[in-house]
Write an enzyme that holds these catalytic residues in place. Structure first.
Site, short mmCIF file in Angstrom:
data_model
loop_
_atom_site.label_atom_id
_atom_site.label_comp_id
_atom_site.label_asym_id
_atom_site.label_seq_id
_atom_site.Cartn_x
_atom_site.Cartn_y
_atom_site.Cartn_z
N ARG A 93 1.32 -0.96 0.01
CA ARG A 93 0.35 -0.29 -0.27
C ARG A 93 0.53 0.66 -0.47
NH1 ARG A 93 -5.05 -2.53 2.17
NH2 ARG A 93 -6.37 -1.13 2.37
N ARG A 127 -22.50 -2.67 2.50
CA ARG A 127 -21.10 -4.79 1.99
C ARG A 127 -20.97 -5.38 3.21
NH1 ARG A 127 -15.07 -4.29 -0.64
NH2 ARG A 127 -15.18 -3.57 1.78
N ARG A 159 -18.03 -4.51 8.13
CA ARG A 159 -17.07 -3.67 8.41
C ARG A 159 -17.47 -2.99 9.26
NH1 ARG A 159 -12.99 -4.54 3.78
NH2 ARG A 159 -11.80 -2.58 4.63
P1 AMP Z 1 -9.22 -3.86 3.64
O1 AMP Z 1 -9.58 -4.99 3.63
O2 AMP Z 1 -8.10 -3.98 2.10
O3 AMP Z 1 -10.07 -2.58 2.74
O4 AMP Z 1 -8.01 -2.74 4.60
C1 AMP Z 1 -9.06 -2.29 5.46
C2 AMP Z 1 -8.06 -2.22 6.84
O5 AMP Z 1 -6.68 -2.83 7.22
C3 AMP Z 1 -6.83 -0.56 6.21
O6 AMP Z 1 -7.81 0.19 6.06
C4 AMP Z 1 -5.23 -0.55 7.28
O7 AMP Z 1 -5.94 0.22 8.25
C5 AMP Z 1 -5.73 -2.14 7.46
N1 AMP Z 1 -4.31 -3.17 6.16
C6 AMP Z 1 -4.30 -4.03 5.15
N2 AMP Z 1 -3.34 -3.67 4.10
C7 AMP Z 1 -2.79 -2.88 4.61
C8 AMP Z 1 -1.04 -2.80 4.60
N3 AMP Z 1 -0.85 -3.15 3.53
N4 AMP Z 1 -0.75 -1.92 5.00
C9 AMP Z 1 -0.50 -0.88 6.65
N5 AMP Z 1 -2.48 -1.48 6.36
C10 AMP Z 1 -3.59 -2.34 5.95
#
Ligand code: AMP
Length: 220
Positions: A93, A127, A159
């Protein structure tokens, strides 16, 4: 689609459907779908200090520290199922994570799902998700059995980071830290970059991916 050790990344703003598309690609190419968000949410269920720390970041829509995500991805990519390739969703990210990943894995394809923030935000309301990161939408992509995941039967939930404030923060991080990585990968000749229009319904987006996803695996 052809497959020979594909090591894919999937990028897209929140609500672009990248988790759903990653799942479909994973099934079709027989490679694991690795969602960093799902890995973190699983740890959140533990009764531990680490779980509390992670919740602090997730609920605000902030990135958890790179030190942790880098460690988690390194452990996951060591597992035998990754030998056939993988599709990473939500990692890397930022630049630090991309550089860390490059030490162990040569990425072959970066899929970018394009969608406006407005459309993404609309889709995020209603969602639902399971603990393994499979996602559904009450109207656009409902599960077959109300309240349960089609893939693993786990209960579906909304979520905690899908509040207006956290969504705004997550989108802002996507544009500021993740999107610039497209240029970082564009400079790598071994990486094929594929742009996808995220506006059509899920099956059509997937059809476009299938059409464009001819895997050259230049790096292996
Ligand atoms: P996602 O399910 O991909 O939308 O991720 C949900 C949350 O998890 C994000 O908003 C971050 O708080 C954390 N997160 C997910 N992937 C990462 C990553 N590669 N680096 C840091 N935080 C992450």
């Amino acid at each position: 689609m052809k497959a020979s050790k594909p090591r894919l990344l999937i990028f897209g703003p929140q609500g672009s459907g990248k988790g759903t598309q990653a799942q479909l690609i994973s099934k079709s190419l027989h490679i694991p779908h690795i969602s960093m968000g799902a890995i973190l949410r699983k740890i959140q269920n533990d009764d531990s200090r680490l779980a509390k720390d992670i919740t602090h970041y997730l609920d605000r829509g902030e990135l958890v520290p790179d030190e942790l995500t880098n460690k988690l991805i390194a452990v996951r990519l060591e597992k035998p199922d990754c030998k056939a390739g993988f599709i990473l969703d939500g990692y890397p990210r930022n630049k630090n994570q991309a550089e860390f990943l490059s030490k162990t894995s040569q990425i072959t394809i970066l899929l970018v799902i394009n969608l406006s923030d407005e459309e993404g935000v609309k889709r995020l309301s209603d969602r639902l998700m399971c603990d393994n990161g499979h996602s559904y939408h009450l109207h656009f992509a409902p599960p077959q059995k109300n309240g349960f995941c089609d893939v693993d039967g786990l209960p579906l939930f909304r979520r905690s980071d899908e509040t207006a404030q956290a969504i705004k923060q997550r989108l802002s991080i996507y544009h500021q830290e993740t999107e610039p990585l497209i240029d970082y990968y564009r400079r790598q000749p071994a990486v094929q970059i594929i742009d996808i229009d995220g506006n059509p319904p899920i099956p059509q987006v997937y059809q476009e991916i299938e059409k464009k996803l001819v895997i050259h695996d230049k790096a292996s």
